[in-house]
Scaffold this motif. Structure first.
Motif, PDB file in Angstrom:
ATOM      1  N   THR A 133       1.180  -0.769  -0.031  1.00  0.00           N
ATOM      2  CA  THR A 133       0.172   0.117  -0.671  1.00  0.00           C
ATOM      3  C   THR A 133       0.729   1.216   0.010  1.00  0.00           C
ATOM      4  O   THR A 133       2.057   1.290   0.407  1.00  0.00           O
ATOM      5  N   CYS A 152      -5.728  -1.802   5.413  1.00  0.00           N
ATOM      6  CA  CYS A 152      -4.967  -0.828   3.864  1.00  0.00           C
ATOM      7  C   CYS A 152      -4.041  -1.525   3.697  1.00  0.00           C
ATOM      8  O   CYS A 152      -2.626  -1.622   3.423  1.00  0.00           O
ATOM      9  N   GLY A 162      -3.372  -1.612  -0.930  1.00  0.00           N
ATOM     10  CA  GLY A 162      -3.725  -1.536  -2.349  1.00  0.00           C
ATOM     11  C   GLY A 162      -3.509  -2.816  -3.319  1.00  0.00           C
ATOM     12  O   GLY A 162      -4.687  -2.718  -4.162  1.00  0.00           O
ATOM     13  N   ASN A 197     -10.219  -4.736   1.198  1.00  0.00           N
ATOM     14  CA  ASN A 197     -10.290  -3.131   1.372  1.00  0.00           C
ATOM     15  C   ASN A 197     -11.314  -2.743   1.329  1.00  0.00           C
ATOM     16  O   ASN A 197     -11.293  -1.150   1.608  1.00  0.00           O
ATOM     17  N   PHE A 235      -7.355   3.631  -3.386  1.00  0.00           N
ATOM     18  CA  PHE A 235      -5.759   3.219  -3.344  1.00  0.00           C
ATOM     19  C   PHE A 235      -5.001   3.796  -4.946  1.00  0.00           C
ATOM     20  O   PHE A 235      -5.389   3.770  -5.554  1.00  0.00           O
TER      21      PHE A 235
END
Length: 149
Positions: free
Chosen positions: A61, A85, A87, A108, A118
């Motif tokens: 992320t 979190c 991505g 997410n 993201f």
């Protein structure tokens, strides 16, 4: 993980609701001059210190998304529990003759529902590399000098 466990126990003792943002490996521009775990992870592959990619799955992320996630969770008074979190998930594989590591699944969606978009991993990784170059941890690209006639 240990911090999350401790925070959960303390919140429970005090009767508090807890919201936790759980980031994966973070990428993106760094504020500090020295390498941390995430930035050295990238630098090791690009400098040749780590010559092969493992047959593994890794989640990434952007560091700015982690910051935005914390703000979003803080600003929503009804936020509770864990917010993953993450991505992107990548599979890295070396040709070792073994079956590819199985990718894992995650969601997410809870952060997306709060409005987080993201950063694409390609953008985050590019900014990681340029930041490492600016801070002297990676060499700058060599531009060939035009030959004079």
């Amino acid at each position: 993980m240990m911090a999350e466990i401790t925070a959960t126990e303390e919140a429970s003792k005090r009767g508090l609701e807890l919201a936790v943002v759980v980031p994966s490996m973070t990428m993106g521009p760094m504020l500090q001059q020295s390498l941390n775990f995430s930035s050295s992870h990238v630098a090791r592959y690009l400098t040749g210190v780590k010559p092969t990619y493992p047959n593994a799955v890794a989640a990434y992320t952007d560091v700015r998304d982690v910051a935005r996630a914390h703000v979003l969770v803080y600003e929503h008074p009804d936020a509770r529990g864990r917010y993953l979190c993450i991505g992107a998930v990548l599979h890295r594989c070396e040709d070792d003759g073994k079956p590819m590591a199985k990718p894992y699944k995650f969601s997410n969606q809870r952060l997306r529902d709060l409005g987080l978009e993201f950063t694409p991993l390609k953008e985050s990784l590019y900014e990681t590399v340029t930041c490492l170059q600016k801070k002297g941890h990676l060499p700058l690209p060599v531009v060939p000098i035009a030959q004079k006639h």
